[in-house]
Each structure stands twice: as structure tokens, then as C-alpha cells.
Design an enzyme around this catalytic site. Structure first.
Site, PDB file in Angstrom:
ATOM      1  N   GLY A  70     -12.627 -47.613 -48.059  1.00 40.63           N
ATOM      2  CA  GLY A  70     -13.850 -46.288 -49.474  1.00 40.63           C
ATOM      3  C   GLY A  70     -14.057 -45.910 -48.336  1.00 40.63           C
ATOM      4  N   GLY A 119     -11.277 -50.972 -48.633  1.00 43.22           N
ATOM      5  CA  GLY A 119     -11.365 -50.908 -50.095  1.00 43.22           C
ATOM      6  C   GLY A 119     -10.331 -50.675 -50.907  1.00 43.22           C
ATOM      7  N   GLU A 142     -14.850 -53.745 -40.862  1.00 45.15           N
ATOM      8  CA  GLU A 142     -15.987 -54.129 -41.125  1.00 45.15           C
ATOM      9  C   GLU A 142     -17.284 -54.526 -40.483  1.00 45.15           C
ATOM     10  OE1 GLU A 142     -14.295 -53.208 -45.232  1.00 45.15           O
ATOM     11  OE2 GLU A 142     -14.082 -54.817 -44.034  1.00 45.15           O
ATOM     12  N   ASP A 150     -16.220 -56.332 -47.679  1.00 46.77           N
ATOM     13  CA  ASP A 150     -16.245 -56.289 -49.650  1.00 46.77           C
ATOM     14  C   ASP A 150     -15.397 -56.564 -50.347  1.00 46.77           C
ATOM     15  OD1 ASP A 150     -15.803 -53.892 -48.623  1.00 46.77           O
ATOM     16  OD2 ASP A 150     -17.659 -52.671 -49.421  1.00 46.77           O
TER      17      ASP A 150
END
Length: 380
Positions: A70, A119, A142, A150
Site C-alpha cells: 500500500g 498490500g 510491516e 494487515d
């Protein structure tokens, strides 16, 4: 007949008989998923689900990455210029896309020919078929950014063999295509030189039957050998150490192993854990452990709470410091606060899993899904 949108579009679209080919098109940014890209993908997937002429979706990336994650640098910029809720909008849209992909009524084939991180895993691993190549590089990095795995990672990492998911998620381990296949992140392995032939064969198959699609991909697949130093050969020690209840116990178990023998892999694993954000490590471990017992929807709802608490920054501002050190200033020397594992209390960890104390905030509201295929029902 094939047709495509303009080069400026962040997602290029081709129509080939009953197949839709979506190409992530931000090659200079390694196809980092922006709000625009995520919104367009969600729009395209929902439209394809309603269109009876569409039988199959192929998702790939332009250039040397599938998707490097992301666009968190843009999210941090939005938050610092305005409010954390601007960042929440991005994650809400992204997590809804992940859920739609996980419960999609038609097969999705993701061609992972390059970097697949963060992502990028969210828009591929939830799909039915994931094709790795000799160029694939997977990671969930992350914890080094002050965030946590996530995009539904607490669902798919917790379902890898043994405690391999904890290992991958906590240290941000980098896996190649052979390792992705071995642990189940990929369903097939195809050499990159055969990808265009595979694409043509999938279009000619003109089928939405998963058995037909799997057989078609298998015609081009091979079983790659794992490298001698692959972490996949270390499952015994990974299970022994990463099955421990706390981060402190995991590190202690690894240090005991290191004391018995000189081992570069163990040393680098310990170093990776010690360099990561202590807060991130603790919330990530709890998230993956909870994910073992939850369906993909519940995982995404919980992760949305967690990411909103991260962005609000009331317990720790490690996410902003990690982005500064890794993505902005690039000094790779983040100053975590709290700086030690023992300073991150259970109460602090609990806060990340709690609702946001804000009258305008809402939990993630996932769309109602119809015609969910049998394999996806098992994810719920």
C-alpha cells in the site's frame, strides 16, 4: 478483441473473450497501491461479478513488481496534513477490496512475477490462484515500519504450516517463488518466459471452472527446488521457537538455540526481531494468534480497528517514525518509543484491539456477499 484504457490509468484493463486482465500500472512506484488504484480495482471486481459474460480475472503488475504494498507514504502525508481519518479511508477501502477478493464468485489468477509485499499480498493471496515465478519476492515487512501485517494477513499467515506465519510476519522474512509454493502462499510456479503462453491458454479455456483453470496452469507449471539455505528447511526450529506465547519467549528460545551452535540464520532472525518496533511485534503476534481462530471477515474487522489505533497514534507513534526512517529520510535508524519489549504492557497492546473512542468512528462494515463459492465459504 483486446481493448485497453490509457497509459495514465493506474489499472489497465484488457478484455479477451470471457477473461478480464487487470494490470497494476504504477511501475515507477513498484505498483504501490494508492487510494485511486484500490478504488478502481474494487469498482472493476464488483462490475465483473455482476457481468455474466466474465468468467475469469487475471491480475498482474507492470514492470518488475506485482505490487510492493500500500502507498503508506501517501497515507502518512495525508494524516500529517489533515487527520488520521483520511488514512482510515484508504484502509477501509483496501480491506473491503480484500474481502471482496476472498469471497469472489469467479476465479482470480494473480501472476506474482516480481515484488509482492504488504498490500500486494492483500490483492493476491485472498484470490483462488496465485502463480509465483523465479522473479517472485514476497514479504510482509510491516513490523520494521511500526505497523503490523494487515490486509487480512492475520488470516492467511496463521494458516501457513506450523508457526511459519508467525516467523514470516514478525521478522518480515523475504521468500522467493519456490518458498511461496512450498508454504502455500502460491498455488503454482511457472517460469516467467511462459507467462504469455499461460495467459493465452487461460483466455482460450473460456471457463470459470476452478478445476479447468488449475489444470490449465498446471500444464505450464514446474516444481522448483528450494535453495539450500531456505527457511522452509528450518520448520522444526521455527515451530519450536515461534510457537512460544510471547515475543520475549520467542527471542529467548532463539537465543538458546544460538548458544548451542553458531548459526547465521538464527543470528539474523534474532537481529530482525530486535530491530523491529517492540509495539509492532507484540500487536502482530497477538493478531496472528487471534487470526488462527477467526474467519477472514473477522480478521479484517479486527485489523481495521488496529490500524485506526496505529494511525491515531495515542499509544505509540512508531508508524510515523518507521515511515520517516525507512521511506522518507531513509536513514534506516528508527527511534522506537517504547524502545524495549518490557515497556510495552498488556494494557497498551489491548488498546490496539479496542474500538476507537470517537463518536464519528465506525467499525469496518463489510459488504453483504452473495453466491459465495464453496472454497470461500470455508474462509468465513
Amino acid at each position: 478483441m483486446a481493448s485497453s484504457f490509457g497509459e495514465t490509468d493506474q489499472v489497465l484493463v484488457e478484455e479477451k473473450s470471457s477473461t478480464r486482465i487487470f494490470t497494476l500500472n504504477r511501475p515507477k512506484q513498484l505498483n504501490a497501491a494508492s487510494f485511486t488504484m484500490v478504488s478502481r480495482l474494487l469498482e472493476l471486481f464488483l462490475a465483473c461479478e455482476e457481468d455474466p459474460s466474465v468468467k475469469l480475472i487475471i491480475l498482474k503488475g507492470k514492470g518488475r513488481a506485482f505490487c510492493a504494498g500500500g502507498d503508506v507514504a501517501a497515507v502518512v502525508r495525508d494524516i500529517t496534513q489533515g487527520h488520521w481519518k483520511l488514512g482510515a479511508n484508504f484502509f477501509r477501502r483496501e480491506f473491503i477490496l480484500n474481502y471482496v477478493m476472498a469471497t469472489f464468485s469467479k476465479p482470480q489468477v494473480s501472476i506474482l512475477n516480481g515484488i509482492v509485499m504488504g498490500g500486494g499480498a492483500g490483492v493476491s493471496i485472498h484470490g483462488r490462484f496465485r502463480v509465483a515465478t523465479e522473479n517472485s519476492l514476497f514479504a510482509m515487512p510491516e513490523t520494521a515500519l511500526g505497523l503490523f501485517p494487515d490486509v487480512g494477513a492475520s488470516y492467511f499467515l496463521s494458516r501457513l504450516p506450523g508457526f511459519f506465519g508467525e516467523y514470516v510476519g514478525l521478522i518480515g522474512a523475504r521468500l522467493d517463488g519456490a518458498e511461496m509454493l512450498a508454504c502455500g502462499l502460491a498455488t503454482h510456479f511457472v517460469l516467467s518466459e511462459k507467462l504469455s503462453l499461460l495467459e493465452d491458454a487461460l483466455c482460450k479455456a473460456d471457463s470459470s471452472d476452478p478445476a479447468v483453470i488449475s489444470a490449465t496452469i498446471s500444464e505450464f507449471s514446474l516444481a522448483p527446488s528450494l535453495k539450500e539455505k531456505s527457511a522452509c528447511h528450518r520448520l522444526n526450529i521455527i515451530n519450536k521457537c515461534f510457537s512460544r506465547r510471547t515475543i520475549e519467549e520467542i527471542i529467548l528460545a532463539l537465543e538458546r538455540e544460538a548458544a548451542d551452535k553458531e548459526d547465521e540464520w538464527i543470528s539474523s532472525t534474532i537481529q530482525s526481531l530486535k530491530k523491529a518496533s517492540p509495539t509492532s511485534l507484540k500487536i502482530s503476534l497477538r493478531s496472528i494468534r487471534e487470526g488462527r481462530l477467526q474467519g477472514v471477515g473477522k480478521c479484517l474487522v479486527r485489523e481495521y480497528r488496529m490500524v485506526c489505533n496505529v494511525m491515531q497514534g495515542e499509544t505509540s507513534k512508531d508508524f510515523f517514525e518507521g515511515c520517516r526512517a525507512i521511506l522518507v529520510d531513509k536513514d534506516k535508524n528508527p527511534k522506537w518509543e517504547p524502545s524495549k519489549l518490557e515497556q510495552v504492557t498488556e494494557d497498551m497492546v489491548d488498546r490496539y484491539f479496542s474500538k476507537i473512542n470517537d463518536k464519528d468512528w465506525e467499525d469496518l462494515n463489510l459488504p453483504r456477499r452473495l453466491n459465495i463459492p464453496p472454497h470461500a465459504i470455508a474462509k468465513l
